[in-house]
Design a protein around this motif. Sequence first.
Motif, PDB file in Angstrom:
ATOM      1  N   LEU A 230       0.819  -1.213   0.000  1.00 35.15           N
ATOM      2  CA  LEU A 230       0.000   0.000   0.000  1.00 35.15           C
ATOM      3  C   LEU A 230       0.857   1.269   0.000  1.00 35.15           C
ATOM      4  CD1 LEU A 230      -2.776  -0.821   2.632  1.00 35.15           C
ATOM      5  CD2 LEU A 230      -3.075  -0.655   0.159  1.00 35.15           C
ATOM      6  N   PHE A 231       1.990   1.236   0.677  1.00 31.68           N
ATOM      7  CA  PHE A 231       2.845   2.423   0.759  1.00 31.68           C
ATOM      8  C   PHE A 231       3.222   2.922  -0.626  1.00 31.68           C
ATOM      9  CE2 PHE A 231       7.289   3.947   0.592  1.00 31.68           C
ATOM     10  CZ  PHE A 231       7.108   5.179   1.201  1.00 31.68           C
ATOM     11  N   PHE A 232       3.616   2.011  -1.518  1.00 30.99           N
ATOM     12  CA  PHE A 232       4.085   2.420  -2.837  1.00 30.99           C
ATOM     13  C   PHE A 232       2.951   2.933  -3.728  1.00 30.99           C
ATOM     14  CE2 PHE A 232       7.933  -0.362  -2.082  1.00 30.99           C
ATOM     15  CZ  PHE A 232       8.829   0.692  -2.071  1.00 30.99           C
ATOM     16  N   ALA A 233       1.701   2.664  -3.361  1.00 30.00           N
ATOM     17  CA  ALA A 233       0.567   3.206  -4.106  1.00 30.00           C
ATOM     18  C   ALA A 233       0.056   4.505  -3.488  1.00 30.00           C
ATOM     19  CB  ALA A 233      -0.567   2.185  -4.151  1.00 30.00           C
ATOM     20  N   SER A 234       0.501   4.808  -2.284  1.00 30.00           N
ATOM     21  CA  SER A 234      -0.040   5.951  -1.540  1.00 30.00           C
ATOM     22  C   SER A 234       0.667   7.253  -1.887  1.00 30.00           C
ATOM     23  CB  SER A 234       0.112   5.689  -0.042  1.00 30.00           C
ATOM     24  OG  SER A 234       1.469   5.880   0.348  1.00 30.00           O
ATOM     25  N   PRO A 235       0.049   8.383  -1.559  1.00 29.21           N
ATOM     26  CA  PRO A 235       0.709   9.671  -1.783  1.00 29.21           C
ATOM     27  C   PRO A 235       2.021   9.825  -1.020  1.00 29.21           C
ATOM     28  CG  PRO A 235      -1.650   9.975  -1.413  1.00 29.21           C
ATOM     29  CD  PRO A 235      -1.345   8.538  -1.098  1.00 29.21           C
ATOM     30  N   TRP A 236       2.211   9.073   0.039  1.00 30.08           N
ATOM     31  CA  TRP A 236       3.431   9.203   0.840  1.00 30.08           C
ATOM     32  C   TRP A 236       4.670   8.699   0.105  1.00 30.08           C
ATOM     33  CZ3 TRP A 236      -1.121   7.387   3.275  1.00 30.08           C
ATOM     34  CH2 TRP A 236      -1.715   8.320   4.127  1.00 30.08           C
ATOM     35  N   SER A 237       4.485   7.946  -0.963  1.00 26.01           N
ATOM     36  CA  SER A 237       5.640   7.418  -1.708  1.00 26.01           C
ATOM     37  C   SER A 237       5.867   8.171  -3.018  1.00 26.01           C
ATOM     38  CB  SER A 237       5.445   5.935  -2.010  1.00 26.01           C
ATOM     39  OG  SER A 237       4.433   5.753  -2.986  1.00 26.01           O
ATOM     40  N   ARG A 238       5.290   9.347  -3.158  1.00 23.72           N
ATOM     41  CA  ARG A 238       5.304  10.029  -4.462  1.00 23.72           C
ATOM     42  C   ARG A 238       6.711  10.349  -4.970  1.00 23.72           C
ATOM     43  NH1 ARG A 238       3.466  13.343  -0.477  1.00 23.72           N
ATOM     44  NH2 ARG A 238       4.477  15.371  -0.156  1.00 23.72           N
ATOM     45  N   ALA A 239       7.704  10.413  -4.079  1.00 22.61           N
ATOM     46  CA  ALA A 239       9.078  10.707  -4.505  1.00 22.61           C
ATOM     47  C   ALA A 239       9.963   9.469  -4.484  1.00 22.61           C
ATOM     48  CB  ALA A 239       9.685  11.792  -3.611  1.00 22.61           C
ATOM     49  N   VAL A 240       9.350   8.282  -4.436  1.00 21.98           N
ATOM     50  CA  VAL A 240      10.111   7.036  -4.346  1.00 21.98           C
ATOM     51  C   VAL A 240       9.874   6.210  -5.606  1.00 21.98           C
ATOM     52  CG1 VAL A 240      10.534   4.947  -3.006  1.00 21.98           C
ATOM     53  CG2 VAL A 240       9.783   7.039  -1.839  1.00 21.98           C
ATOM     54  N   THR A 241      10.949   5.869  -6.306  1.00 15.81           N
ATOM     55  CA  THR A 241      10.816   4.999  -7.471  1.00 15.81           C
ATOM     56  C   THR A 241      12.113   4.236  -7.706  1.00 15.81           C
ATOM     57  OG1 THR A 241       9.959   4.896  -9.744  1.00 15.81           O
ATOM     58  CG2 THR A 241      11.538   6.666  -9.251  1.00 15.81           C
ATOM     59  N   GLY A 242      11.994   3.085  -8.346  1.00 19.11           N
ATOM     60  CA  GLY A 242      13.154   2.246  -8.618  1.00 19.11           C
ATOM     61  C   GLY A 242      13.721   1.556  -7.385  1.00 19.11           C
ATOM     62  N   GLN A 243      12.910   1.419  -6.340  1.00 16.32           N
ATOM     63  CA  GLN A 243      13.405   0.870  -5.083  1.00 16.32           C
ATOM     64  C   GLN A 243      12.902  -0.546  -4.837  1.00 16.32           C
ATOM     65  OE1 GLN A 243      15.689   2.711  -3.287  1.00 16.32           O
ATOM     66  NE2 GLN A 243      15.475   3.968  -5.138  1.00 16.32           N
ATOM     67  N   ASN A 244      13.622  -1.260  -3.986  1.00 16.67           N
ATOM     68  CA  ASN A 244      13.257  -2.617  -3.575  1.00 16.67           C
ATOM     69  C   ASN A 244      13.174  -2.643  -2.060  1.00 16.67           C
ATOM     70  OD1 ASN A 244      12.834  -5.409  -3.467  1.00 16.67           O
ATOM     71  ND2 ASN A 244      15.030  -5.835  -3.407  1.00 16.67           N
ATOM     72  N   LEU A 245      11.961  -2.715  -1.531  1.00 16.86           N
ATOM     73  CA  LEU A 245      11.737  -2.726  -0.092  1.00 16.86           C
ATOM     74  C   LEU A 245      11.618  -4.177   0.381  1.00 16.86           C
ATOM     75  CD1 LEU A 245      11.061  -1.265   2.583  1.00 16.86           C
ATOM     76  CD2 LEU A 245       8.654  -1.310   1.870  1.00 16.86           C
ATOM     77  N   ILE A 246      12.496  -4.571   1.294  1.00 14.19           N
ATOM     78  CA  ILE A 246      12.485  -5.935   1.810  1.00 14.19           C
ATOM     79  C   ILE A 246      11.615  -5.990   3.063  1.00 14.19           C
ATOM     80  CG2 ILE A 246      13.873  -7.833   2.705  1.00 14.19           C
ATOM     81  CD1 ILE A 246      16.226  -6.651   1.125  1.00 14.19           C
ATOM     82  N   VAL A 247      10.629  -6.863   3.026  1.00 10.34           N
ATOM     83  CA  VAL A 247       9.675  -7.014   4.139  1.00 10.34           C
ATOM     84  C   VAL A 247       9.739  -8.450   4.616  1.00 10.34           C
ATOM     85  CG1 VAL A 247       7.277  -6.728   4.875  1.00 10.34           C
ATOM     86  CG2 VAL A 247       8.221  -5.229   3.109  1.00 10.34           C
ATOM     87  N   ASP A 248      10.664  -8.718   5.535  1.00  7.86           N
ATOM     88  CA  ASP A 248      10.862 -10.105   5.984  1.00  7.86           C
ATOM     89  C   ASP A 248      11.150 -10.178   7.480  1.00  7.86           C
ATOM     90  OD1 ASP A 248      13.427  -9.143   6.204  1.00  7.86           O
ATOM     91  OD2 ASP A 248      14.354 -10.582   4.839  1.00  7.86           O
ATOM     92  N   GLY A 249      10.691  -9.184   8.227  1.00  6.01           N
ATOM     93  CA  GLY A 249      10.915  -9.189   9.668  1.00  6.01           C
ATOM     94  C   GLY A 249      12.330  -8.862  10.064  1.00  6.01           C
ATOM     95  N   GLY A 250      13.130  -8.310   9.121  1.00  8.78           N
ATOM     96  CA  GLY A 250      14.507  -7.925   9.427  1.00  8.78           C
ATOM     97  C   GLY A 250      15.525  -9.023   9.212  1.00  8.78           C
ATOM     98  N   LEU A 251      15.141 -10.077   8.474  1.00 14.50           N
ATOM     99  CA  LEU A 251      16.069 -11.195   8.277  1.00 14.50           C
ATOM    100  C   LEU A 251      17.297 -10.790   7.494  1.00 14.50           C
ATOM    101  CD1 LEU A 251      16.511 -14.293   8.642  1.00 14.50           C
ATOM    102  CD2 LEU A 251      15.373 -14.583   6.423  1.00 14.50           C
ATOM    103  N   VAL A 252      17.106 -10.016   6.420  1.00  7.43           N
ATOM    104  CA  VAL A 252      18.242  -9.584   5.604  1.00  7.43           C
ATOM    105  C   VAL A 252      18.194  -8.072   5.434  1.00  7.43           C
ATOM    106  CG1 VAL A 252      18.311 -11.772   4.360  1.00  7.43           C
ATOM    107  CG2 VAL A 252      17.061  -9.846   3.376  1.00  7.43           C
TER     108      VAL A 252
END
Length: 254
Positions: A230-252
Motif C-alpha cells: 500500500l505504501f508504494f501506491a499511496s501519496p506518501w511514496s510520491r518521490a520514491v521509485t526504482g526501489q526494492n523494499l524488503i519485508v521479511d521481519g529484518g532477516l536480511v
Amino acid sequence: MRIDEQVVLVTGGARGLGKEISRAFGREGAFVVVNYRRSADAAADLVRELGADRAVALQGDVTNDDEVRSLVEKAHSHFGRPITTIINNALADFEFNGDGRPSPDALTWDDLDRQFRGAAKAMLSTTQAALPGMREVGFGRVVNIGTNLFQHPVVPYHDYTAAKAAALSLTRTLAADLGKDGITVNMVSGGLLRTTDASAATPEEVFDLIASGTPLRRVVTPAELADAVLFFASPWSRAVTGQNLIVDGGLVNG
C-alpha cells in the motif's frame, strides 16, 4: 492520487498473498481488479467480500499479451476509468519445497523460462497494456512482488530467484524511463510467508528456523506484506521509485 481514487489491478489477486493485497486495497477504498487464471470461485467470493461496486473479477493469463490487453480494456469499461495501479503478484506454478526443487544437475532452461515468463514477461505485459491509461491521467503506480532470496538464498531456488532478479532489474530501468510520465515503479520483496498456497509445502522446521533468525522472531504474514505494498501506491511514496523494499521481519538487509 489518493488510494480511494485508484483503479488497482492485482494479478493473481484471488488467493494467497494476492488475496491479502486485494483486501488491503479494498479496505482503503480503491477500485480493485481481482485477476485470476484458474481460481474463478475464489475470485468471485473475494469480489462479494469487497463489494461488487468497488471490485471486479477478471480472468486472464498474464503471460499472454492478448489476454492482458483484454482484461485491461474490460477493467476500464467496467469502472469507466483506466487502471492507474498495477500489483504484479501472480506467480508461475511453483512450490517452495526445498526437497522438490530442481538441483543444479537437473535444472533445465524450461524451468528458468517458466519463471521468467511468470515474473519479467508478465510484468512487462501488464505495464505496457496499462501505459496509455496511466499517461492519459498523468499518474501511475507499478509495484512488483520480489523475494529476499537475492540476498539470502537459504534455499537455492535457482529458477524462481533468477526470474525475480530479472524483474528487479526491469523495475529499475522502467522507473528511469517512466518517471517523466508521473509513473513510479517499485518492488516489495518478502521472504517466506506464513502461509500461502506456494509456501504450504514448506516444513514447519524451516518456518521455525527462519523465525529464529529475524529480529521479530516470527515469519511475516501475507497481510503484513500487503500493507507494505500500500505504501508504494499511496501519496506518501510520491518521490520514491526504482526501489526494492524488503519485508521479511529484518532477516536480511540491503
